[in-house]
Design an enzyme around this catalytic site. Structure first.
Site, mmCIF file in Angstrom:
data_model
loop_
_atom_site.group_PDB
_atom_site.id
_atom_site.type_symbol
_atom_site.label_atom_id
_atom_site.label_comp_id
_atom_site.label_asym_id
_atom_site.label_seq_id
_atom_site.Cartn_x
_atom_site.Cartn_y
_atom_site.Cartn_z
ATOM 1 N N PRO A 45 -2.669 -8.157 3.180
ATOM 2 C CA PRO A 45 -2.939 -6.936 2.597
ATOM 3 C C PRO A 45 -3.169 -5.395 4.205
ATOM 4 O O PRO A 45 -3.136 -4.263 3.355
ATOM 5 C CB PRO A 45 -4.747 -6.678 3.175
ATOM 6 C CG PRO A 45 -4.560 -7.899 3.846
ATOM 7 C CD PRO A 45 -3.142 -9.184 3.692
ATOM 8 N N ASP A 68 7.882 -2.624 -1.301
ATOM 9 C CA ASP A 68 6.403 -2.121 -2.121
ATOM 10 C C ASP A 68 5.381 -1.151 -1.303
ATOM 11 O O ASP A 68 5.591 -1.032 -0.358
ATOM 12 C CB ASP A 68 5.298 -2.752 -3.236
ATOM 13 C CG ASP A 68 5.589 -3.492 -4.333
ATOM 14 O OD1 ASP A 68 6.738 -3.664 -4.436
ATOM 15 O OD2 ASP A 68 4.847 -3.901 -4.391
ATOM 16 N N LYS A 90 7.029 2.820 -5.070
ATOM 17 C CA LYS A 90 6.458 3.221 -5.484
ATOM 18 C C LYS A 90 5.900 4.283 -6.172
ATOM 19 O O LYS A 90 6.374 5.049 -7.384
ATOM 20 C CB LYS A 90 6.731 4.867 -3.887
ATOM 21 C CG LYS A 90 5.415 5.550 -3.723
ATOM 22 C CD LYS A 90 5.912 7.214 -2.810
ATOM 23 C CE LYS A 90 4.793 7.909 -2.388
ATOM 24 N NZ LYS A 90 4.699 9.040 -1.393
ATOM 25 N N GLY A 122 0.290 -8.414 -0.293
ATOM 26 C CA GLY A 122 -0.677 -8.899 -0.510
ATOM 27 C C GLY A 122 -0.138 -10.819 -0.658
ATOM 28 O O GLY A 122 0.169 -10.682 -0.128
ATOM 29 N N ILE A 126 -0.939 -12.619 -6.970
ATOM 30 C CA ILE A 126 -1.687 -12.034 -7.517
ATOM 31 C C ILE A 126 -1.746 -10.464 -7.430
ATOM 32 O O ILE A 126 -1.470 -10.227 -7.139
ATOM 33 C CB ILE A 126 -2.956 -12.482 -6.737
ATOM 34 C CG1 ILE A 126 -3.096 -13.523 -6.568
ATOM 35 C CG2 ILE A 126 -4.319 -11.827 -6.887
ATOM 36 C CD1 ILE A 126 -4.748 -14.617 -5.546
ATOM 37 N N THR A 151 -4.333 -12.651 0.094
ATOM 38 C CA THR A 151 -4.367 -11.728 -0.940
ATOM 39 C C THR A 151 -5.420 -10.748 -0.862
ATOM 40 O O THR A 151 -5.978 -10.924 0.389
ATOM 41 C CB THR A 151 -4.653 -12.123 -1.995
ATOM 42 O OG1 THR A 151 -4.926 -10.847 -3.342
ATOM 43 C CG2 THR A 151 -5.785 -13.173 -1.916
ATOM 44 N N ALA A 152 -5.559 -9.321 -1.306
ATOM 45 C CA ALA A 152 -6.523 -8.824 -0.674
ATOM 46 C C ALA A 152 -7.902 -8.788 -1.099
ATOM 47 O O ALA A 152 -8.594 -8.709 -0.033
ATOM 48 C CB ALA A 152 -6.179 -7.082 -1.280
ATOM 49 N N MET A 203 -7.566 -2.406 -8.444
ATOM 50 C CA MET A 203 -6.776 -1.155 -8.905
ATOM 51 C C MET A 203 -8.446 -1.326 -9.485
ATOM 52 O O MET A 203 -8.037 -0.355 -10.455
ATOM 53 C CB MET A 203 -5.535 -1.697 -9.524
ATOM 54 C CG MET A 203 -4.580 -2.187 -8.986
ATOM 55 S SD MET A 203 -3.502 -2.779 -10.303
ATOM 56 C CE MET A 203 -3.723 -4.372 -10.288
ATOM 57 N N GLY A 232 -7.928 -1.815 3.277
ATOM 58 C CA GLY A 232 -8.814 -3.164 4.145
ATOM 59 C C GLY A 232 -7.985 -4.039 5.109
ATOM 60 O O GLY A 232 -6.585 -3.510 4.996
HETATM 61 N N1 SAH Z 1 -0.494 -8.053 -4.492
HETATM 62 C C1 SAH Z 1 -1.463 -7.960 -4.346
HETATM 63 C C2 SAH Z 1 -2.589 -6.579 -5.219
HETATM 64 C C3 SAH Z 1 -1.618 -5.556 -6.147
HETATM 65 S S1 SAH Z 1 -2.321 -4.860 -6.847
HETATM 66 C C4 SAH Z 1 -2.666 -8.653 -3.908
HETATM 67 O O1 SAH Z 1 -2.292 -10.295 -4.039
HETATM 68 O O2 SAH Z 1 -3.737 -7.931 -2.557
HETATM 69 C C5 SAH Z 1 -2.797 -3.069 -6.145
HETATM 70 C C6 SAH Z 1 -4.174 -3.076 -6.190
HETATM 71 O O3 SAH Z 1 -4.104 -4.118 -4.176
HETATM 72 C C7 SAH Z 1 -4.881 -2.063 -4.967
HETATM 73 O O4 SAH Z 1 -5.099 -1.365 -5.978
HETATM 74 C C8 SAH Z 1 -6.244 -2.633 -4.461
HETATM 75 O O5 SAH Z 1 -7.346 -3.169 -5.583
HETATM 76 C C9 SAH Z 1 -6.000 -4.383 -4.496
HETATM 77 N N2 SAH Z 1 -5.208 -4.017 -2.251
HETATM 78 C C10 SAH Z 1 -4.189 -4.723 -2.132
HETATM 79 N N3 SAH Z 1 -3.837 -4.244 -0.930
HETATM 80 C C11 SAH Z 1 -5.219 -3.601 -0.464
HETATM 81 C C12 SAH Z 1 -6.245 -3.395 1.121
HETATM 82 N N4 SAH Z 1 -4.988 -2.966 1.593
HETATM 83 N N5 SAH Z 1 -7.303 -2.858 1.214
HETATM 84 C C13 SAH Z 1 -7.974 -2.782 -0.159
HETATM 85 N N6 SAH Z 1 -7.571 -3.129 -1.287
HETATM 86 C C14 SAH Z 1 -6.436 -3.635 -1.241
#
Ligand code: SAH
Length: 289
Positions: A45, A68, A90, A122, A126, A151-152, A203, A232
């Site tokens: 994240p 990404d 982007k 992440g 996911i 993951t986030a 999201m 985060g």
């Molecule tokens: N594959 C990623 C998610 C991609 S979708 C994963 O597993 O985390 C993109 C969404 O992930 C963002 O809109 C947000 O909701 C979340 N996200 C990703 N990184 C984040 C972070 N550092 N802090 C908060 N939300 C995050």
């Protein structure tokens, strides 16, 4: 590659682990192959120390890294200077590639004999379209591997002091996309309203008013705790806490930057006691509002 070039150059990360020699993984790497290959790699994240050792090794060995918008600058700083870096993700920018072009680019690069790392925020499986990208590779007969990332939901919950499950409060956790196609709220809201369940919306910032409205309309208590975590695990992490009836107003009164994650459930209440981030030296300062 000389042995010394296998020593981790953790420049600019603020940590200096003792030298570790990274060897090829005999199970997933084929040292005799000169064919190109793709590694679909989760970058976690944001905090670069949440990268897996395997992700780090593959980045060091890559010829090209396609990344990404969610991949943090600190992680990109770990890509060696002689590795080509291509920004492909982007959103809402003219300078980036549509998904099918990314898929085709991966195939072309691998077919030209390159070691390609497709680096995604992440975990690639996911809400990351990782499945679509490797489907194209599989169809094209390109060798690939997948490296999971944090993951986030895991990263943000840990760094915000919110256990996603807890024996007293939540026996299950649900990861949901809050990217609502339109106002018809095409999600199984009834299933979301269950006791002892944590909901995590990816999201979910734009759809937050609809999410709160629908959960209340389907019977969730208005005072159910909600946390919104912005950026985060990075040095700019910000957490806004409220409940279903107040969180929209609270977030409106703040400057919150994407990416943001929404966590809903009794477990959010534990943060009051379990928020550890500010007390650990060297961790990003957390802020609560
Ligand atoms: N594959 C990623 C998610 C991609 S979708 C994963 O597993 O985390 C993109 C969404 O992930 C963002 O809109 C947000 O909701 C979340 N996200 C990703 N990184 C984040 C972070 N550092 N802090 C908060 N939300 C995050």
């Amino acid at each position: 590659m000389s042995e010394d070039s296998n020593v981790a150059p953790w420049k600019g990360v603020g940590v200096t682990p003792s030298p570790v020699r990274y060897r090829k993984n005999p199970i997933t790497d084929n040292p005799n192959s000169s064919e190109g290959e793709v590694a679909l790699v989760g970058a976690g994240p944001g905090d670069p120390e949440l990268l897996t050792l395997k992700a780090w090794r593959l980045i060091q060995e890559a010829d090209v890294v396609l990344y990404d918008r969610l991949v943090s600058q600190e992680i990109l700083a770990l890509v060696p200077d002689d590795v080509m870096k291509v920004h492909v993700g982007k959103q809402r920018s003219k300078h980036t590639l549509p998904q099918d072009q990314i898929n085709n680019r991966l195939v072309e690069l691998a077919r030209s004999g390159r070691k390609v790392v497709r680096l995604k925020g992440g975990d690639p499986f996911i809400f990351g379209r990782g499945g679509e990208e490797i489907e194209t590779l599989a169809d094209a007969g390109v060798r690939f591997q997948v490296v999971p990332g944090i993951t986030a939901a895991s990263g943000c919950a840990s760094y915000a002091g919110i256990p996603l499950t807890h024996r007293d409060h939540a026996q299950s956790v649900r990861f949901v996309t809050g990217h609502l196609k339109n106002d018809t709220c095409d999600l199984p809201w009834k299933d979301f309203v269950q006791n002892n369940q944590t909901l995590v919306f990816y999201m979910g910032l734009v759809g937050l008013p609809i999410i709160c409205r629908e959960l209340i309309a389907h019977g969730m208590a208005e005072d159910m705790p909600v946390a919104l975590v912005s950026k985060g695990t990075t040095s700019e992490q910000k957490v806004v806490v409220g409940d279903l009836s107040t969180i929209v107003e609270k977030v409106d009164g703040e400057t919150v930057s994407p990416p943001t994650l929404v966590i809903i459930g009794q477990v959010v209440g534990l943060r009051q006691r379990l928020d550890w981030l500010a007390s650990v030296p060297g961790q990003p300062a957390d802020s609560e509002n």
